[in-house]
Design an enzyme around this catalytic site. Structure first.
Site, PDB file in Angstrom:
ATOM      1  CG  ASN A  10      -1.867   1.121   1.287  1.00 35.35           C
ATOM      2  OD1 ASN A  10      -1.823   2.019   0.450  1.00 35.35           O
ATOM      3  ND2 ASN A  10      -2.740   1.106   2.278  1.00 35.35           N
ATOM      4  NE  ARG A  87      -6.321   1.197  -0.044  1.00 33.17           N
ATOM      5  CZ  ARG A  87      -6.407   2.224   0.796  1.00 33.17           C
ATOM      6  NH1 ARG A  87      -5.410   2.533   1.575  1.00 33.17           N
ATOM      7  NH2 ARG A  87      -7.512   2.925   0.844  1.00 33.17           N
ATOM      8  CG  HIS A 176     -13.038   2.849   3.284  1.00 31.10           C
ATOM      9  ND1 HIS A 176     -13.743   3.826   3.932  1.00 31.10           N
ATOM     10  CD2 HIS A 176     -11.739   3.115   3.513  1.00 31.10           C
ATOM     11  CE1 HIS A 176     -12.900   4.651   4.537  1.00 31.10           C
ATOM     12  NE2 HIS A 176     -11.665   4.235   4.284  1.00 31.10           N
ATOM     13  NE  ARG A 237     -10.326  11.817   4.562  1.00 32.24           N
ATOM     14  CZ  ARG A 237     -10.270  10.555   4.152  1.00 32.24           C
ATOM     15  NH1 ARG A 237     -11.099  10.121   3.215  1.00 32.24           N
ATOM     16  NH2 ARG A 237      -9.405   9.715   4.665  1.00 32.24           N
ATOM     17  CD  GLU A 381      -8.828  -1.710   4.353  1.00 32.52           C
ATOM     18  OE1 GLU A 381      -8.385  -1.304   5.448  1.00 32.52           O
ATOM     19  OE2 GLU A 381      -9.134  -0.966   3.422  1.00 32.52           O
TER      20      GLU A 381
END
Ligand code: AMP
Length: 396
Positions: A10, A87, A176, A237, A381
């Site tokens: 990632n 990813r 996601h 965010r 993940e």
């Protein structure tokens, strides 16, 4: 049967997160993080079982970090790698599933960079660095957006003129996907329905947060949109705001677009509301001690999450269960309890003892008798990326 080994990568603009995963295992053989890449303070830290180590990287490039990783892989993998799974944040409409990386896939990821200017170029840097040091192994791209490509048009279209969609790919994509797919697959298994079976509302709550409605392994709607800013309150965010906010800030404060992007992506969310921190653990402690900003941030976070989940109910024919995952979803009994309190209209009720008793890293049901199921399911993940990479290679 020998179980194959996959390196999962990632890659961010100044970091590479990696994990060496053996097929079917719940734990990584080796995992770690190269950080502060591009500077003189670059480090590579890893752990394997109980062993933890860290080294300085003299040359802090992504390529140097990948090269430093090679001997570690050789030391810890008991067989050659079968694949490298990368990813990739934005697959746009090109990619509905994992892809073996070749020149055309690299071009399409590059073409999607306008949709994810912070992420896709960094993901590509990682792909190039890994392909340079491991040229003979299949490299696979797994897209955060791909799982949501099953959304129907009424969920993914904005109420904007058609040309913006047709000519500029402006639509809702969702992110996601790997996590929502993993936990809803697990929920099917844990409840005896079978992998990918069931009608679920999934809440991935980490630094980034999103909710998703999944029916029998297909995402039908999700809270994030064109970018990962839409939807829920997150660490820094804002999630949803009035779209006219941009114009208002421009007119009244003279702010330009980079300033507004900075505000909405880095200064808002839990941090902005609390005036204290983007970290939920810290906010919970401060709220206990009476910090009003922290209390408000938690209240807004839970209320807006519940509102999003209730809205996503519109996508499902029935509800088999609500799933919590991510750093906050897996670890915060308080956030789960407060969110579910706002969802009484669906007949959801938490069992207080089960909720506070969930073991770290464990999957467990937390609903009261008579309630629709509510589960905590740790996400993984990396495992999903490793297994999707192998599944792709197994296809004829
Ligand atoms: P992630 O991005 O999935 O690693 O999640 C990070 C978020 O999880 C941060 O806001 C952490 O404060 C939060 N988190 C981790 N552990 C806990 C905990 N025990 N209680 C509350 N929040 C937690």
């Amino acid at each position: 049967m020998t179980r194959r080994t996959v390196l999962v990568i990632n890659c961010g603009s100044s970091s590479i997160k990696f994990a060496l995963r053996r097929e079917g295992d719940g734990q990584a053989i080796l995992s770690g993080l190269a950080e502060r890449l591009g500077g003189e303070q670059a480090t590579l830290a890893w752990k394997a079982g109980d062993q933890r180590e860290q080294i300085q990287l003299g040359d802090g490039s992504h390529s140097a970090a990948m090269a430093a990783l090679l001997p570690l892989i050789e030391q810890h993998a008991d067989q050659p790698l079968s694949a490298v799974g990368h990813r990739v944040v934005h697959g746009g409409e090109h990619f509905t599933r994992a892809q073996r990386i070749d020149d055309s896939v690299i071009s399409a990821i590059t073409a999607n960079a306008a949709l994810a200017p912070l992420h896709n170029p960094a993901n590509l840097t990682g792909i190039h660095a890994a392909m340079d040091v491991l040229p003979d192994i299949p490299h696979v791209a797994i897209f955060d957006t791909a799982f949501h490509q099953s959304m129907p048009a009424h969920a993914y279209r904005y109420a904007l003129p058609q040309a913006l969609y047709a000519d500029h790919a402006i639509r809702r994509y969702g992110f996601h996907g790997t996590s929502h797919q993993y936990v809803t697959n697990q929920a099917g298994e844990l409840t005896g329905r079978g992998t990918a079976k069931g009608a679920w509302l999934s809440a991935h709550l980490g630094n980034g947060c999103s909710s998703c409605a999944v029916l029998d392994g297909r995402s039908l709607d999700t809270s994030m949109g064109l970018t990962p800013l839409e939807g829920l309150v997150m660490g820094t965010r804002s999630g949803d705001v009035d779209p006219n906010l941009h114009a208002h800030l421009g007119r009244t404060l003279g702010w330009d677009l980079p300033r507004i992007e900075q505000l909405l992506n880095r200064e808002s969310g839990l941090l902005g509301l609390s005036g204290l921190s983007n970290d939920m653990r810290q906010l919970e402690q401060a709220a206990e001690q009476g910090h009003e900003g922290a209390q408000l941030a938690i209240e807004v976070f839970c209320y807006r999450l519940a509102r999003s989940l209730l809205g996503l109910g519109a996508a499902l024919p029935r509800l088999d269960g609500l799933l919590f995952t991510g750093g906050i979803g897996e670890n915060s009994a308080r956030i789960r309890a407060r969110t579910v309190e706002h969802m009484a209209i669906l007949g959801l009720k938490i069992d207080a003892a089960a909720n506070t008793g969930v073991g770290r890293g464990a999957a467990a049901p937390i609903h009261a008798d008579g309630s629709t199921a509510i589960w905590v399911i740790p996400t993984d993940e990396e495992r999903q990326i490793a297994e999707e990479s192998l599944a792709l290679l197994d296809q004829p």
